[in-house]
Design an enzyme around this catalytic site. Structure first.
Site, PDB file in Angstrom:
ATOM      1  N   ASP A   1      -6.589   4.173  -4.762  1.00  0.00           N
ATOM      2  CA  ASP A   1      -7.369   4.033  -3.530  1.00  0.00           C
ATOM      3  C   ASP A   1      -8.048   5.400  -3.375  1.00  0.00           C
ATOM      4  O   ASP A   1      -8.220   6.105  -4.381  1.00  0.00           O
ATOM      5  CB  ASP A   1      -6.447   3.674  -2.351  1.00  0.00           C
ATOM      6  CG  ASP A   1      -7.215   3.196  -1.126  1.00  0.00           C
ATOM      7  OD1 ASP A   1      -7.549   2.007  -1.056  1.00  0.00           O
ATOM      8  OD2 ASP A   1      -7.507   4.023  -0.228  1.00  0.00           O
TER       9      ASP A   1
ATOM     10  N   LYS B   1       0.859  -1.195   0.000  1.00  0.00           N
ATOM     11  CA  LYS B   1       0.000   0.000   0.000  1.00  0.00           C
ATOM     12  C   LYS B   1       0.885   1.230   0.000  1.00  0.00           C
ATOM     13  O   LYS B   1       2.043   1.151   0.398  1.00  0.00           O
ATOM     14  CB  LYS B   1      -0.874   0.011   1.258  1.00  0.00           C
ATOM     15  CG  LYS B   1      -2.155   0.794   1.090  1.00  0.00           C
ATOM     16  CD  LYS B   1      -3.220  -0.040   0.438  1.00  0.00           C
ATOM     17  CE  LYS B   1      -4.399   0.786  -0.017  1.00  0.00           C
ATOM     18  NZ  LYS B   1      -5.522  -0.080  -0.426  1.00  0.00           N
TER      19      LYS B   1
END
Ligand code: 2IT
Length: 449
Positions: A166, A126
């Site tokens: 995201d 991430k």
């Protein structure tokens, strides 16, 4: 609790206590693993769990960009390459002012188990930046993305780490990031990022995939209960990419999303966000950069509740689809009091641990966890990687059929894992166990490091 599990949680609290979101997700996942750890003493022998909670690598970088008025701004960029046992690190980038190591690490940890559940060869990672895209011009977004990629490009690659979007990072941002990567490397490199526009090698259905998957998953749950999604009302949050996909698929299947939310409050549309015009308007709202859900109420003449969350609204299915820790104990109690039967998490960790436990204990309520429900997004990213490396483009029908199949498999794997450990119909524990098992097996096979 098993002594080894408890000791690793203690370690996490001690070392990462200043990152509460990360501690929260570790506690949530590990609360399901007791029977697995007891059955596999070999995991403790190689201290598998401590190795699982420490990212393989995590770094920050400086991102300097120029605003339209000529002023210079400095943000912090992050990438966490959490666990690569199953494949190249894979996971999104979040651009939001509240991004700090605890957010990146919690999202990375969730991503490891989610990606494992897809059954595809992708590790977990991430990243992001503490950058606020709200109100920024297109040129500012481009310059930020280019500066971000200048700092990151050496450390990613199609066999190394494949970022995606995201919150705050959609198709437009991925386009600028990809363009800059391609310029710097002088190579197309199998796409390297996912969520690209179709003309740049993106997969059809990737924009919708998280939302579509988030409807395919509860279809399975409803079937298990002898019910159908058709005719159901759904309370959603957010109005971004994921919620848009949910509205679109729900409309196709004859269900209707009756709430949306934003930082400014929520809207209630009793007729549902269930016409093509309404669903498309979510894209217009997103593209405006205003980040206000009130625009929907103004456009379609429905009620807007400033500063409130939609969890008091009665619906058949509740889907927290906006952000982490959106549902606390207070909202969980409202949801239970409304007699909701299906609590389907969509956003990453949308429920606090105490609220999640409370909801799971409600008689007759079925809780499905986000790491399974929202896995269709990253699964379709893996399909995009497959298409790019094959130098092929699949049709929308092919991608959608694969996605549907993957979501059904994730559901079934979760049901089976909970059954195997004598936990009954527990979708939360089942997803944690099934996700854990595959990562654990790969790490055991690859030796201790
Ligand atoms: O939370 C997620 O799974 C994502 N933001 C998508 C990750 C991806 O690599 O498509």
């Amino acid at each position: 609790m098993n002594a080894y599990l408890a000791s690793v949680i203690e370690h996490v609290k001690k070392v990462h206590g200043n990152e509460p979101e990360f501690v929260q997700t570790v506690e949530e996942v590990f609360s399901s693993l007791e029977p697995v750890i007891e059955k596999h003493p070999e995991y403790e022998k190689v201290d598998l769990l401590t190795r699982m909670v420490e990212p393989e690598r995590m770094f920050t970088f400086r991102v300097v960009w120029m605003a339209d008025d000529g002023t210079w701004h400095t943000n912090i960029g992050y990438r966490c390459q959490f666990n690569g046992a199953l494949g190249p690190y894979k996971g999104g980038l979040r651009f939001q002012p509240n991004v700090y190591p605890g957010i990146i690490k919690f999202l990375g940890f969730e991503q490891v188990f989610k990606n494992s559940l897809t059954g595809l060869p992708i590790g977990g990672g991430k990243g992001g930046a503490d950058f606020d895209p709200t109100g920024k011009s297109d040129a500012e977004i481009m310059r930020f993305c280019q500066a971000f990629m200048q700092a990151l490009y050496r450390y990613i690659g199609p066999d190394i780490d494949v970022p995606a979007g995201d919150m705050g990072v959609g198709g437009r941002e991925i386009g600028y990031l990809f363009g800059e990567y391609r310029r710097l490397k002088g190579a197309w490199e199998n796409g390297v990022l996912t969520g690209k526009g179709f003309a740049s090698g993106g997969s059809l259905v990737r924009p919708e995939a998280t939302g579509y998957g988030a409807v395919y998953y509860p279809e399975n749950v409803l079937k298990h209960e002898g019910e159908d999604i058709q005719g159901k009302t759904i309370a959603c949050a957010g109005f971004g990419n994921v919620t848009w996909g949910i509205c679109k698929k729900a409309m196709q299947l004859g269900a209707k999303v009756i709430t949306l939310s934003g930082p400014d409050g929520y809207i209630y549309d009793p007729d549902g966000v269930a016409t093509a015009e309404k669903v498309d308007y979510l894209l217009t709202m997103r593209a405006s950069g205003r980040n206000k859900v009130k625009d929907y109420a103004d456009k379609f003449g429905v009620a807007f509740y400033p500063g409130e969350k939609p969890w008091g609204v009665k619906a058949d299915v509740v889907m927290p689809s906006a952000m982490q820790n959106d549902v606390h104990m207070e909202q969980a109690k409202q949801i239970a009091a409304n007699g909701v039967k299906y609590y389907i998490e969509v956003a990453n960790m949308p429920t606090t641990n105490d609220a999640l436990k409370f909801l799971m204990e409600q008689p007759g309520m079925i809780v499905a966890p986000s790491k399974a429900v929202n896995a269709g997004g990253v699964a379709t990213s893996a399909l995009e990687m497959a298409q790019n490396s094959e130098r092929l483009v699949w049709t929308a029908e092919e991608v959608d059929a694969q996605l549907h199949k993957i979501m059904n498999t994730i559901y079934q794997m979760s049901v089976d894992a909970a059954e195997e450990y004598g936990l009954g119909y527990d979708l939360v524990a089942g997803a944690n166990i099934a996700g854990f098992k595959r990562v654990a097996e790969a790490m055991m096979e690859q030796g201790v490091f």
